[in-house]
Design an enzyme around this catalytic site. Sequence first.
Site, short mmCIF file in Angstrom:
data_model
loop_
_atom_site.label_atom_id
_atom_site.label_comp_id
_atom_site.label_asym_id
_atom_site.label_seq_id
_atom_site.Cartn_x
_atom_site.Cartn_y
_atom_site.Cartn_z
N ASP A 1 0.88 -1.16 0.00
CA ASP A 1 0.00 0.00 0.00
C ASP A 1 0.92 1.22 0.00
OD1 ASP A 1 -2.36 1.62 0.40
OD2 ASP A 1 -1.73 1.82 2.49
N ASP B 1 0.08 5.10 1.02
CA ASP B 1 -0.04 6.03 2.15
C ASP B 1 -0.03 5.27 3.48
OD1 ASP B 1 -0.28 8.09 0.30
OD2 ASP B 1 -2.46 7.98 0.28
#
Length: 176
Positions: free
Chosen positions: A8, A10
């Site tokens: 992922d 952020d």
Amino acid sequence: MKTAVFLDRDGVINEVLTERVKFVNKPKDLYFLPGVPEAIRKLNEHFDYIFVVTNQGGVGLGFMREIQLQKVHEHMVNELKKQGAIIHDVVYCPHKPKAGCACRKPGSKMIEDLAEKYNVDLPKSYMVGDTDTDILAGKNAGTKTVFIGDEEPLADATFPNLLTAVDWIIKDSKLH
């Protein structure tokens, strides 16, 4: 077949919702979390591919244009490359959070599409994220899952940051 680590963005690779930056809408807003280039370099030594899979609902909500998002990703990949850390591909879901699309995590379409494109063995690969939707996307795709944060009972393992997770990921990958 190849192996991969799906990251992922952020909260795993870069800061978000910190004192310095709320959301990453421009390249200058991208601040790597401590140890991220080193962690990705280590993963590069043991896995065929490192991918970024990220929900970017800000595009669908009108907070940024897709071309801006692509510039952020280009900047991220280039800055990591300067430090010897290679990201092989970046995919994102630009749709609004409740759009009902198949690509938005916890949906697994982004992971599955990358796996098909690069011939990745999903059960021998890992999804690393900082939300339950990341973990569910990995589970839905059939990967092992690693949670970055305090606790996530669904994940195969939990660590405070990517750098501390890397040794477990590498060790676990050798067991299979």
